[in-house]
Scaffold this active site. Sequence first.
Site, short mmCIF file in Angstrom:
data_model
loop_
_atom_site.label_atom_id
_atom_site.label_comp_id
_atom_site.label_asym_id
_atom_site.label_seq_id
_atom_site.Cartn_x
_atom_site.Cartn_y
_atom_site.Cartn_z
N LYS A 194 2.27 -3.44 8.79
CA LYS A 194 3.27 -2.38 8.77
C LYS A 194 4.62 -2.97 9.14
O LYS A 194 4.80 -3.48 10.25
CB LYS A 194 2.88 -1.26 9.74
CG LYS A 194 3.80 -0.06 9.69
CD LYS A 194 3.17 1.15 10.36
CE LYS A 194 4.10 2.34 10.36
NZ LYS A 194 3.48 3.55 10.95
N ASP A 210 2.79 13.38 15.07
CA ASP A 210 2.95 13.48 13.61
C ASP A 210 1.58 13.65 12.98
O ASP A 210 1.26 13.06 11.95
CB ASP A 210 3.65 12.23 13.06
CG ASP A 210 4.12 12.42 11.61
OD1 ASP A 210 4.17 13.57 11.14
OD2 ASP A 210 4.40 11.41 10.94
N SER A 220 8.83 2.85 6.95
CA SER A 220 8.03 1.63 6.98
C SER A 220 7.47 1.30 5.61
O SER A 220 7.39 2.15 4.74
CB SER A 220 6.87 1.78 7.97
OG SER A 220 5.91 2.65 7.44
N VAL A 221 7.13 0.03 5.46
CA VAL A 221 6.41 -0.42 4.27
C VAL A 221 5.11 -1.03 4.77
O VAL A 221 5.11 -1.76 5.76
CB VAL A 221 7.22 -1.50 3.52
CG1 VAL A 221 6.53 -1.89 2.22
CG2 VAL A 221 8.62 -1.01 3.22
N VAL A 222 4.02 -0.68 4.11
CA VAL A 222 2.73 -1.20 4.55
C VAL A 222 2.14 -2.08 3.45
O VAL A 222 2.10 -1.70 2.28
CB VAL A 222 1.76 -0.05 4.89
CG1 VAL A 222 0.42 -0.60 5.35
CG2 VAL A 222 2.35 0.86 5.95
N ILE A 275 0.83 -1.21 0.00
CA ILE A 275 0.00 0.00 0.00
C ILE A 275 0.86 1.25 0.00
O ILE A 275 0.53 2.25 -0.61
CB ILE A 275 -0.89 0.07 1.26
CG1 ILE A 275 -1.67 -1.22 1.45
CG2 ILE A 275 -1.82 1.25 1.19
CD1 ILE A 275 -2.35 -1.28 2.81
N SER A 276 1.96 1.16 0.72
CA SER A 276 2.74 2.38 0.90
C SER A 276 4.19 2.04 1.21
O SER A 276 4.48 1.06 1.89
CB SER A 276 2.13 3.18 2.06
OG SER A 276 3.11 3.90 2.74
N GLY A 307 7.20 4.03 2.77
CA GLY A 307 7.65 5.27 3.36
C GLY A 307 9.13 5.20 3.70
O GLY A 307 9.79 4.22 3.41
P1 ADP Z 1 4.59 5.94 7.63
O1 ADP Z 1 5.41 6.02 8.87
O2 ADP Z 1 5.31 5.29 6.50
O3 ADP Z 1 3.93 7.24 7.27
P2 ADP Z 1 1.89 5.02 8.12
O4 ADP Z 1 1.45 4.26 9.33
O5 ADP Z 1 1.45 6.43 8.02
O6 ADP Z 1 3.45 4.87 7.99
O7 ADP Z 1 1.38 4.22 6.85
C1 ADP Z 1 1.67 4.65 5.55
C2 ADP Z 1 0.44 4.60 4.69
O8 ADP Z 1 -0.08 3.28 4.65
C3 ADP Z 1 -0.69 5.45 5.22
O9 ADP Z 1 -0.61 6.75 4.74
C4 ADP Z 1 -1.92 4.75 4.72
O10 ADP Z 1 -2.22 5.15 3.41
C5 ADP Z 1 -1.49 3.31 4.70
N1 ADP Z 1 -1.92 2.62 5.91
C6 ADP Z 1 -1.24 2.45 7.05
N2 ADP Z 1 -1.95 1.76 7.96
C7 ADP Z 1 -3.12 1.47 7.38
C8 ADP Z 1 -4.31 0.77 7.79
N3 ADP Z 1 -4.41 0.23 9.00
N4 ADP Z 1 -5.32 0.68 6.92
C9 ADP Z 1 -5.23 1.23 5.69
N5 ADP Z 1 -4.16 1.90 5.25
C10 ADP Z 1 -3.12 2.02 6.06
MN MN Z 2 2.29 8.29 7.85
#
Ligand code: ADP
Ligand code: MN
Length: 500
Positions: free
Chosen positions: A273, A389, A244-246, A238-239, A241
């Site tokens: 995450k 944050d 982290s990688v989600v 999904i992401s 960063g």
């Molecule tokens: P980072 O430290 O990389 O910003 P985040 O926890 O903000 O980590 O997660 C990055 C992205 O992943 C978020 O902006 C969101 O779009 C997606 N994401 C994270 N956790 C969830 C979740 N529980 N459900 C859906 N999307 C999520």
């Molecule tokens: Mn974030």
Amino acid sequence: QCPWGAPKAAPMSCSLADVMSEQLAKELQLEEESGAFPEVAAVAEGPFITGENIDTSSDLMLAQMLQMEFDREYDAQLRREEKKFNGDSKVSISFENYRKVHPFDSDSSEDEVDWQDTRHDPYRADKPTTTPKKGFIGKGKDITTKHDEVVCGRKNTARMENFAPEFQVGDGIGMDLKLSNQVFNALKQHAYSEERRSARLHEKKEHSTAEKAVDPKTRLLLYKMVNSGMLETITGCISTGKESVVFHAYGGKYVLYFTTEEDKVIPPECAIKVFKTTLNEFKNRDKYIKDDYRFKDRFSKLNPRKIIRMWAEKEMHNLTRMQNAGIPCPQVVILKKHVLVMSFIGQDQAPAPKLKDVKLSSEDMKKAYYQVLNMMQQLYKECNLVHADLSEYNMLWHEGKVWLIDVSQSVEPTHPHGLEFLFRDCRNVSQFFQKGGVTEALNERELFNAVSNLNITAENEMDFQAEIEALEKMNEDHVQKHGKKVSTFPSDGDPPIWGE
Ligand code: ADP
Ligand code: MN
């Protein structure tokens, strides 16, 4: 025409098929062959070497992988039998002791090798090994010729094309995996080499592909989650960063039978995450964790890897606090090392949009604002936390309301910089909603006071900031003087002591 055939195209980064068993097993096998014995990988065809030298440890690994799969099925069957046996009876007999796989409590100690204890300095590049002029090294049947190196080199290169992008093992770190009889040992060793490599890689420049993919150790963790039936499939990333990688995953059919009291149902969709374990990012974070007294007595003894885990742990605890206060946020499913599984905010693999990306009607915008104000107060008063944050990037819009995410850096208000973090949060929130046309939105200073009840009266930004810092200082002095007991995590902290 190349005698080794055309190398296959490299798979795309972040390939989730990697997590699935067969692929993983195959990859690890190849990896072990080329990584552990770069010079003798082509033994079978080599002119100096007889068949008896062929390494069989990868067969062992495969066998153990299969065994794991078998054990899992066995356990599933056992669970069914247990259920049938007990039926509706009030007294139930547990078959627990007959289980073969205990995927989530079996591997606690074996991975706890500190990198300080290893012979290799993770920050120093290994010297490349070269073949001396004479053209060969070694004696007798262990002889390795330059020719072999070339042959193997090519062959390995071709093989490596099959690996995920982060599997570039060309640096040939010398490890003797022959010593390890166990599959996890082999995996572990490999993971360490991977980590050393990525630490070096990182110094050069952030490689986007290497950044995206997860390391083998993490992959094994994910693999185990799928293998244990906790997760059905991991569908995609999904992401990605900085820290982290989600991933998105579908929850498994099974309940978490290893939880104590009641079985926990896995949410139908989960977010995984993965906190990055590369060694230089934690430096950006340690100001959050180091000064957090909840972690104080642990921090000093820790190595970077453990700090990353603590980071994940922190997110888990903070989410739990929020959940208990009824703040909309992901629900924690399980924490495993630096991997946190939680419920997915969104539907059908599509994550809920961030507030920054969603176009809200002015009515919804106003609703969102009041909700955020409310949540900030709850967070502060009921959870004793400052998000630290908070912005439109870490708020998701889902089911007509705002959900808070990304709380690994959240701290208690008495954190030496807690109030500054809060003020920053207030600034982000206030600016976002004011720009978004919410005329009722408090400005950052009003918002700060509304959340903290501190009633700072300074008229301008500078003075306000100064007062905040003075308060923080006062608190620190108070802590010093009274020698506030350093709480051991996870006991919840004392409430803020300003205004006493
Ligand atoms: P980072 O430290 O990389 O910003 P985040 O926890 O903000 O980590 O997660 C990055 C992205 O992943 C978020 O902006 C969101 O779009 C997606 N994401 C994270 N956790 C969830 C979740 N529980 N459900 C859906 N999307 C999520
Ligand atoms: Mn974030």
